[in-house]
Write a protein that holds these residues in place. Structure first.
Motif, PDB file in Angstrom:
ATOM      1  N   MET A   1       0.688  -1.070  -0.008  1.00 62.45           N
ATOM      2  CA  MET A   1      -0.147   0.207  -0.143  1.00 62.45           C
ATOM      3  C   MET A   1       0.948   1.299  -0.214  1.00 62.45           C
ATOM      4  SD  MET A   1      -3.053   1.049   2.553  1.00 62.45           S
ATOM      5  CE  MET A   1      -4.535   0.077   2.001  1.00 62.45           C
ATOM      6  N   GLN A   2       0.477   2.124  -0.879  1.00 59.94           N
ATOM      7  CA  GLN A   2       1.291   3.340  -0.988  1.00 59.94           C
ATOM      8  C   GLN A   2       1.604   4.023   0.328  1.00 59.94           C
ATOM      9  OE1 GLN A   2       2.481   4.824  -4.134  1.00 59.94           O
ATOM     10  NE2 GLN A   2       3.439   6.182  -2.749  1.00 59.94           N
ATOM     11  N   VAL A   3       0.563   4.289   1.207  1.00 53.44           N
ATOM     12  CA  VAL A   3       0.720   5.085   2.133  1.00 53.44           C
ATOM     13  C   VAL A   3       1.684   4.550   3.221  1.00 53.44           C
ATOM     14  CG1 VAL A   3      -1.224   4.023   3.455  1.00 53.44           C
ATOM     15  CG2 VAL A   3      -0.568   6.429   3.977  1.00 53.44           C
ATOM     16  N   ILE A   4       1.734   3.074   3.278  1.00 58.72           N
ATOM     17  CA  ILE A   4       3.023   2.354   4.039  1.00 58.72           C
ATOM     18  C   ILE A   4       4.347   2.790   3.400  1.00 58.72           C
ATOM     19  CG2 ILE A   4       3.812   0.366   5.208  1.00 58.72           C
ATOM     20  CD1 ILE A   4       0.634  -0.685   5.111  1.00 58.72           C
ATOM     21  N   GLN A   5       4.381   2.766   2.201  1.00 55.74           N
ATOM     22  CA  GLN A   5       5.616   2.999   1.776  1.00 55.74           C
ATOM     23  C   GLN A   5       6.232   4.266   1.915  1.00 55.74           C
ATOM     24  OE1 GLN A   5       4.765   1.947  -2.411  1.00 55.74           O
ATOM     25  NE2 GLN A   5       5.916   0.136  -2.246  1.00 55.74           N
ATOM     26  N   GLU A   6       5.246   5.185   1.667  1.00 55.27           N
ATOM     27  CA  GLU A   6       5.558   6.479   2.238  1.00 55.27           C
ATOM     28  C   GLU A   6       5.989   6.798   3.602  1.00 55.27           C
ATOM     29  OE1 GLU A   6       3.354  10.897   1.308  1.00 55.27           O
ATOM     30  OE2 GLU A   6       2.608   9.147   0.405  1.00 55.27           O
ATOM     31  N   PHE A   7       5.163   6.127   4.521  1.00 57.37           N
ATOM     32  CA  PHE A   7       5.390   6.110   5.841  1.00 57.37           C
ATOM     33  C   PHE A   7       6.958   5.460   6.275  1.00 57.37           C
ATOM     34  CE2 PHE A   7       4.312   4.914  10.261  1.00 57.37           C
ATOM     35  CZ  PHE A   7       4.122   6.057  10.874  1.00 57.37           C
ATOM     36  N   ALA A   8       7.153   4.528   5.528  1.00 61.85           N
ATOM     37  CA  ALA A   8       8.561   4.029   5.660  1.00 61.85           C
ATOM     38  C   ALA A   8       9.797   4.581   5.216  1.00 61.85           C
ATOM     39  CB  ALA A   8       8.539   2.452   4.956  1.00 61.85           C
ATOM     40  N   SER A   9       9.423   5.624   4.308  1.00 58.38           N
ATOM     41  CA  SER A   9      10.417   6.373   3.616  1.00 58.38           C
ATOM     42  C   SER A   9      11.340   7.198   4.980  1.00 58.38           C
ATOM     43  CB  SER A   9      10.181   7.218   2.286  1.00 58.38           C
ATOM     44  OG  SER A   9       9.363   8.441   3.267  1.00 58.38           O
ATOM     45  N   TYR A  10      10.517   7.523   5.952  1.00 60.16           N
ATOM     46  CA  TYR A  10      11.115   8.106   7.079  1.00 60.16           C
ATOM     47  C   TYR A  10      12.410   7.664   7.632  1.00 60.16           C
ATOM     48  CZ  TYR A  10      11.422   9.963  11.687  1.00 60.16           C
ATOM     49  OH  TYR A  10      11.780  10.552  12.977  1.00 60.16           O
ATOM     50  N   THR A  11      12.464   6.345   7.422  1.00 57.73           N
ATOM     51  CA  THR A  11      13.651   5.573   7.885  1.00 57.73           C
ATOM     52  C   THR A  11      14.938   5.864   7.093  1.00 57.73           C
ATOM     53  OG1 THR A  11      13.161   3.639   6.432  1.00 57.73           O
ATOM     54  CG2 THR A  11      12.763   3.614   8.814  1.00 57.73           C
ATOM     55  N   GLU A  12      14.998   6.338   5.953  1.00 56.84           N
ATOM     56  CA  GLU A  12      15.930   6.586   5.006  1.00 56.84           C
ATOM     57  C   GLU A  12      16.409   7.937   5.488  1.00 56.84           C
ATOM     58  OE1 GLU A  12      14.470   6.376   0.766  1.00 56.84           O
ATOM     59  OE2 GLU A  12      13.549   4.384   1.431  1.00 56.84           O
ATOM     60  N   TRP A  13      15.520   8.794   5.731  1.00 54.61           N
ATOM     61  CA  TRP A  13      15.729  10.089   6.295  1.00 54.61           C
ATOM     62  C   TRP A  13      16.344  10.029   7.592  1.00 54.61           C
ATOM     63  CZ3 TRP A  13      14.143  13.150  10.564  1.00 54.61           C
ATOM     64  CH2 TRP A  13      14.518  14.370  10.453  1.00 54.61           C
ATOM     65  N   LEU A  14      15.999   9.279   8.533  1.00 59.71           N
ATOM     66  CA  LEU A  14      16.632   9.027   9.822  1.00 59.71           C
ATOM     67  C   LEU A  14      17.977   8.562   9.491  1.00 59.71           C
ATOM     68  CD1 LEU A  14      14.136   7.048  12.101  1.00 59.71           C
ATOM     69  CD2 LEU A  14      15.144   9.222  12.554  1.00 59.71           C
ATOM     70  N   GLU A  15      18.194   7.625   8.826  1.00 60.60           N
ATOM     71  CA  GLU A  15      19.625   7.093   8.446  1.00 60.60           C
ATOM     72  C   GLU A  15      20.530   8.277   8.002  1.00 60.60           C
ATOM     73  OE1 GLU A  15      18.756   3.991   5.579  1.00 60.60           O
ATOM     74  OE2 GLU A  15      18.229   2.500   7.170  1.00 60.60           O
ATOM     75  N   SER A  16      19.888   9.206   7.413  1.00 63.53           N
ATOM     76  CA  SER A  16      20.679  10.287   6.872  1.00 63.53           C
ATOM     77  C   SER A  16      21.392  11.156   8.178  1.00 63.53           C
ATOM     78  CB  SER A  16      20.149  11.469   6.012  1.00 63.53           C
ATOM     79  OG  SER A  16      19.120  11.833   6.782  1.00 63.53           O
ATOM     80  N   LEU A  17      20.683  11.038   9.368  1.00 64.30           N
ATOM     81  CA  LEU A  17      20.986  11.733  10.462  1.00 64.30           C
ATOM     82  C   LEU A  17      22.205  10.937  11.386  1.00 64.30           C
ATOM     83  CD1 LEU A  17      17.808  12.597  11.917  1.00 64.30           C
ATOM     84  CD2 LEU A  17      18.981  13.917  10.354  1.00 64.30           C
ATOM     85  N   GLY A  18      22.688   9.785  10.677  1.00 65.64           N
ATOM     86  CA  GLY A  18      23.660   9.047  11.352  1.00 65.64           C
ATOM     87  C   GLY A  18      25.186   9.793  11.353  1.00 65.64           C
ATOM     88  N   LYS A  19      25.281  10.883  10.397  1.00 68.41           N
ATOM     89  CA  LYS A  19      26.289  11.592  10.575  1.00 68.41           C
ATOM     90  C   LYS A  19      26.548  12.831  11.449  1.00 68.41           C
ATOM     91  CE  LYS A  19      24.660  14.548   6.867  1.00 68.41           C
ATOM     92  NZ  LYS A  19      23.636  14.348   6.741  1.00 68.41           N
ATOM     93  N   LEU A  20      25.257  13.096  12.184  1.00 68.69           N
ATOM     94  CA  LEU A  20      25.207  14.279  13.030  1.00 68.69           C
ATOM     95  C   LEU A  20      26.463  13.926  14.295  1.00 68.69           C
ATOM     96  CD1 LEU A  20      21.639  14.955  13.151  1.00 68.69           C
ATOM     97  CD2 LEU A  20      23.251  15.980  11.656  1.00 68.69           C
ATOM     98  N   SER A  21      26.908  14.955  14.698  1.00 74.26           N
ATOM     99  CA  SER A  21      27.588  15.150  15.934  1.00 74.26           C
ATOM    100  C   SER A  21      26.803  15.262  17.043  1.00 74.26           C
ATOM    101  CB  SER A  21      28.714  16.213  15.976  1.00 74.26           C
ATOM    102  OG  SER A  21      28.050  17.452  16.001  1.00 74.26           O
ATOM    103  N   GLU A  22      27.213  14.979  18.304  1.00 72.29           N
ATOM    104  CA  GLU A  22      26.373  15.033  19.542  1.00 72.29           C
ATOM    105  C   GLU A  22      25.890  16.614  19.722  1.00 72.29           C
ATOM    106  OE1 GLU A  22      23.828  13.443  22.188  1.00 72.29           O
ATOM    107  OE2 GLU A  22      25.478  12.365  20.888  1.00 72.29           O
TER     108      GLU A  22
END
Length: 155
Positions: A1-22
């Protein structure tokens, strides 16, 4: 279902925060506003509420129950102050992935089953009858709102 895929895309954005310093994790939107770490954990707390409270109650044919937003959010933001950005990121990824797995396991009928939210039958913003599908759509908007806030800090 499209809405679930869209909701799941947040994890990709979260992963991009892995480079942040404290120090990045502790940056605030404005003074007296939440930090990136608090925003991310706030979303994870809602993911856990959906996973542990909302979905089970809808599966049992009961209405959705949402807690008082202010006190619920305050617990998340207070907890975030005691955790590192790395821990917040890890918890957030685990919560969203577990929630996506749960949502993907549900039938379309379960996702579109008409229910109530704190006794209300229709979403006041869209006028649509409440269902998990409608609530996930609202949470996508909620994610986007907070993602924009975080991105404005990181510019």
């Amino acid at each position: 279902m499209q809405v679930i895929q869209e909701f799941a895309s947040y994890t990709e954005w979260l992963e991009s925060l892995g480079k942040l310093s404290e120090s990045d994790w502790n940056k605030q939107i404005h003074s007296k506003k939440w930090s990136i770490k608090q925003i991310v954990l706030h979303i994870a707390h809602w993911d856990n509420h959906l996973l542990n409270v909302i979905i089970p109650s809808v599966k049992n044919g009961e209405g959705m129950i949402f807690p008082d937003f202010d006190s619920f959010n305050a617990r998340a933001t207070k907890k975030a102050e005691k955790l590192s950005g790395e821990v917040v990121l890890k918890e957030s990824l685990q919560s969203r992935r577990a929630l996506i797995t749960m949502l993907e396991s549900l039938s379309e009928e379960a996702l579109t089953y008409k229910t109530t939210a704190n006794g209300v039958s229709h979403d006041p913003h869209q006028g649509a009858p409440y269902s998990l599908h409608v609530i996930i759509g609202e949470f996508i908007e909620h994610d986007r709102h907070h993602m924009k806030q975080v991105e404005s800090i990181l510019k």
